[in-house]
Design an enzyme around this catalytic site. Structure first.
Site, PDB file in Angstrom:
ATOM      1  N   GLY A  14       0.802  -1.214   0.000  1.00 27.42           N
ATOM      2  CA  GLY A  14       0.000   0.000   0.000  1.00 27.42           C
ATOM      3  C   GLY A  14       0.835   1.265   0.000  1.00 27.42           C
ATOM      4  CG  PHE A  17      -1.898   9.521   4.337  1.00 27.96           C
ATOM      5  CD1 PHE A  17      -1.105  10.646   4.169  1.00 27.96           C
ATOM      6  CD2 PHE A  17      -3.206   9.558   3.884  1.00 27.96           C
ATOM      7  CE1 PHE A  17      -1.610  11.782   3.560  1.00 27.96           C
ATOM      8  CE2 PHE A  17      -3.722  10.694   3.278  1.00 27.96           C
ATOM      9  CZ  PHE A  17      -2.919  11.809   3.107  1.00 27.96           C
ATOM     10  CB  VAL A  83      -2.022  -7.727  -2.366  1.00 28.39           C
ATOM     11  CG1 VAL A  83      -1.873  -8.809  -1.307  1.00 28.39           C
ATOM     12  CG2 VAL A  83      -0.887  -6.737  -2.302  1.00 28.39           C
ATOM     13  CD  GLU A 174     -14.041  18.088   4.710  1.00 27.68           C
ATOM     14  OE1 GLU A 174     -13.563  17.029   4.242  1.00 27.68           O
ATOM     15  OE2 GLU A 174     -13.353  19.021   5.149  1.00 27.68           O
ATOM     16  CG  ASP A 304      -8.301   3.636   7.058  1.00 26.18           C
ATOM     17  OD1 ASP A 304      -7.801   4.367   7.927  1.00 26.18           O
ATOM     18  OD2 ASP A 304      -8.996   4.062   6.124  1.00 26.18           O
TER      19      ASP A 304
END
Lengths: 450, 450
Positions: A14, A17, A83, A174, A304
């Site tokens: 990944g 972040f 993956v 938002e 996450d």
């Protein structure tokens, strides 16, 4: 590439972040060879994804080529691959480009949308987790306006111009603000004769207002702002069913719509189920407090996907970028300490604050004891987002877009591109009156198919 | 919207250069109601499309929302629709959103790629006529580099890293230069260990050099520049077959490649065949010298689709933007004169010059008697392209991209986005060595399917 053949090989799954910050940390240690694997060749700045979905930013400006980031990290390689699984005992990663042995592994593949089993949601609701999904939503919404212009059946027209956002967290809040501004500024100028009340934006939230978890003062402000922007808040309310042309609420109320954006929940990346790792709440991977698999101490989880447990107690780890950055850095350090036989550090989330913008010149910011709202909160929001965005060019162009938007009340990216042929398949039409916006009938149009 | 119900209704098909300039002209006359129809909701600046295909510009920056353009033209409406045919006698346009009656019609739907019946070209070659196609090419080329890194079979690796451009006109020449720079600057820094000679770019052209029709001095310069950029020129050469993994030349030579970009020819938009209009060379619509259908004087044709004939003689009308602009303006004026019973003006192409860029700081410009090459030609090229680009924001962002590219030798948009899942379907792979660029075998990969 490091020429050290005794170097241990670390795979990072990944380039979000968590993965990126883990790679940054490991790049300081050239006794490790690092391979970062991602299905995309770019890092995606998810906090601004909603601006792509509301035609405010180009997807290119919130993405950055991962190979560009790794150029100067000489012990870090990148592979674009999907993956497919894991052999934990043999220490081999399975991917669509072959199997790759590792000495240490960091799993940081992020989350996907969770529909909590609500009937029809998976099939008919949009999700906002990838650049492709954001582009799909933008294209779909712009197409709804285009098709509404041809439409004579008022019921279908209402469906086309009603937009339902499920979930009043930061993303839903938002997005509701951004969509309202898109509809009421740019699109009202684009579509002559589009009445203000014709376009309806609904925000459905299970709690008593938006931004659950934020200080009450900020929540109150956000609620008021959304109302002022014309967003219909359905609070203390749940969606029980999503269909092609409507949403049914728990109260029994039915909202006719062709557009449902689901921001109400996330779960761990589904590939975890093929990895033979222990899964906990929301399909996250259960780790010890060091973010390490108990049975495979060379495997760490960050972001996450991680569910750090101290015995039966879940450690606080929100699914937001600051947490992913903290965990990514920590797992890299812990991995190094693990190989060095040193003691590991357990994870503890440092709450640096939370912030959300609700339309033009308006945001809520919670930093330590500071709770601010309004223009200064908005400026704070802008600065923080620009700073975390990767790539100088991206920062400059995003600033230009925001300046243009601020000065001209304009969203620049009102493009249906690439053309989404099947988003709103349209049926046969009858007569068309060139002089009227109440043109021909477009019946039997169905919503997006997943 | 004009409230004049006696107003004649003019339909303009296509929001390209010809259609847009026709609309501009007609917007000065509010005794006409104008409807512009395009399958996309944006105007595409085709002269810079090759920069999207070479990761230099975002597609969003060379497109502009048509509704934005028409906001101030109060008698002009836009409809997003696909033209499906025409009833010339009843004066009704057929579209996927219904049939639309007109008093006057301007056909300006542009051209598509012509493969001249070369076997396999339609199936296996890429075309560069739409934003989607440019994005596809960019994604495909970046994917080729990614997959080449996994590849162990040297033959497949060679196919993946050989790029064939068919046609040495301005598009082919400009693209060859841009692709060479992409490969030799950004991508060589992205892919460590990628040798310069590993990437091959071939330009195949039937004439004795690039830019046929340009003054010899400029052609010689372009040829030299391409050579310096490492582009292999195959001049006086033709492609006789395109396959999934190779191209066969007339000489019998076979070039192994997974990427063929066909820029060798154009033909009129295929919908013309469903219109019952007279078609001439390259499926263009035959008009009289006034760009008018002889049998239907209320129908005009402009741009790439028009084949103006003076008796048996074809009038000069190159398939480039300046011609489309001239014709678009003229047909609008002629249409007005037709309805006013005034005399029409016949078309005659004003050659304002031609120009092409061949990589960094280098271009050829032919303006009247002036033939310039090199840096100043390049600056001229830049200025002209910026001026014709629509939208202030687009101009600013394109300039920033070009400045960043110039200063940093960098192409910013190296993003495989949206992920093109089927561009290079990849087969089963064997073992993967994390430390080597000669990783696993990826066999049986096929090229894009159309």
């Amino acid at each position: 590439m490091s020429e050290n053949n005794d170097a241990k090989h670390i795979i990072i799954l990944g380039g979000g972040f968590a993965g990126l910050w883990a790679a940054k940390e490991l790049s300081k240690h050239d006794e490790y060879k690092v391979t970062v694997i991602d299905r995309n060749n770019y890092h995606l700045f998810q906090p601004l994804l909603y601006q792509v979905a509301s035609a405010g930013l180009e997807p290119e400006q919130i993405t950055y080529p991962l190979r560009g980031t790794f150029r100067k990290m000489l012990n870090v390689e990148f592979r674009m691959a999907e993956v497919t699984g894991l052999d934990l005992n043999k220490r081999v990663l399975l991917s669509d480009v072959g199997s790759i042995p590792y000495d240490g592994l960091i799993i940081a593949l992020g989350s996907v949308t969770s529909y909590f089993g609500v009937p029809g949601a998976d099939e008919f609701a949009f999700s906002l987790k990838s650049a492709e999904e954001a582009i799909d939503i933008r294209n779909h919404i712009l197409s709804c306006f285009e098709y509404a212009q041809h439409e004579t059946d008022p019921a279908i027209r209402e469906q086309l111009l009603t937009f339902v956002i499920v979930g009043g967290g930061p993303t839903g809040t938002e997005y509701a603000g951004a969509l309202s501004e898109l509809a009421n500024t740019s699109l009202r100028r684009d579509f002559r004769g589009l009445e203000k009340d014709t376009v309806k934006i609904m925000l459905i939230e299970g709690e008593d207002g938006p931004l659950n978890g934020y200080p009450e003062k900020l929540r109150g402000y956000a609620k008021k702002r959304l109302k002022k922007l014309g967003v219909h808040g359905y609070y203390n309310q749940h969606v029980v069913q999503v269909e092609a042309d409507k949403v049914t609420l728990k109260s029994g109320e039915v909202i006719p719509t062709r557009t449902v954006l689901w921001t109400a929940g996330v779960r761990g990346n589904k590939v975890a189920e093929k990895m033979g790792v222990p899964l906990g709440r929301a399909y996250r991977i259960i780790t010890n407090p060091n973010l390490q698999l108990t049975d495979h101490p060379e495997v760490f989880v960050a972001g996450d996907m991680a569910l750090p447990m101290d015995g039966d107690r879940m450690l606080v780890a929100p699914t937001i970028a600051p947490n992913a950055i903290q965990q990514g850095t920590l797992v890299a350090k812990n991995l190094i300490n693990h190989f060095a036989g040193k003691e590991l550090t357990s994870f503890s989330y440092h709450d640096k604050g939370s912030l959300a913008t609700i339309g033009r010149s308006s945001a809520v910011v919670h930093l330590g004891k500071l709770n601010i709202t309004g223009f200064f909160a908005w400026i704070t929001w802008l600065i923080i987002h620009i700073l975390y965005l990767i790539g100088f060019r991206n920062r400059v162009i995003v600033l230009i877009n925001w300046a243009a938007e601020y000065i001209c009340f304009e969203r620049g990216v009102r493009l249906i591109l690439p053309k989404a042929k099947d988003t709103i398949p349209h049926g046969k039409a009858d007569e068309y009156e060139a002089s009227s916006t109440e043109g021909s009938a477009l019946n039997n149009r169905s919503v997006k198919e997943k």
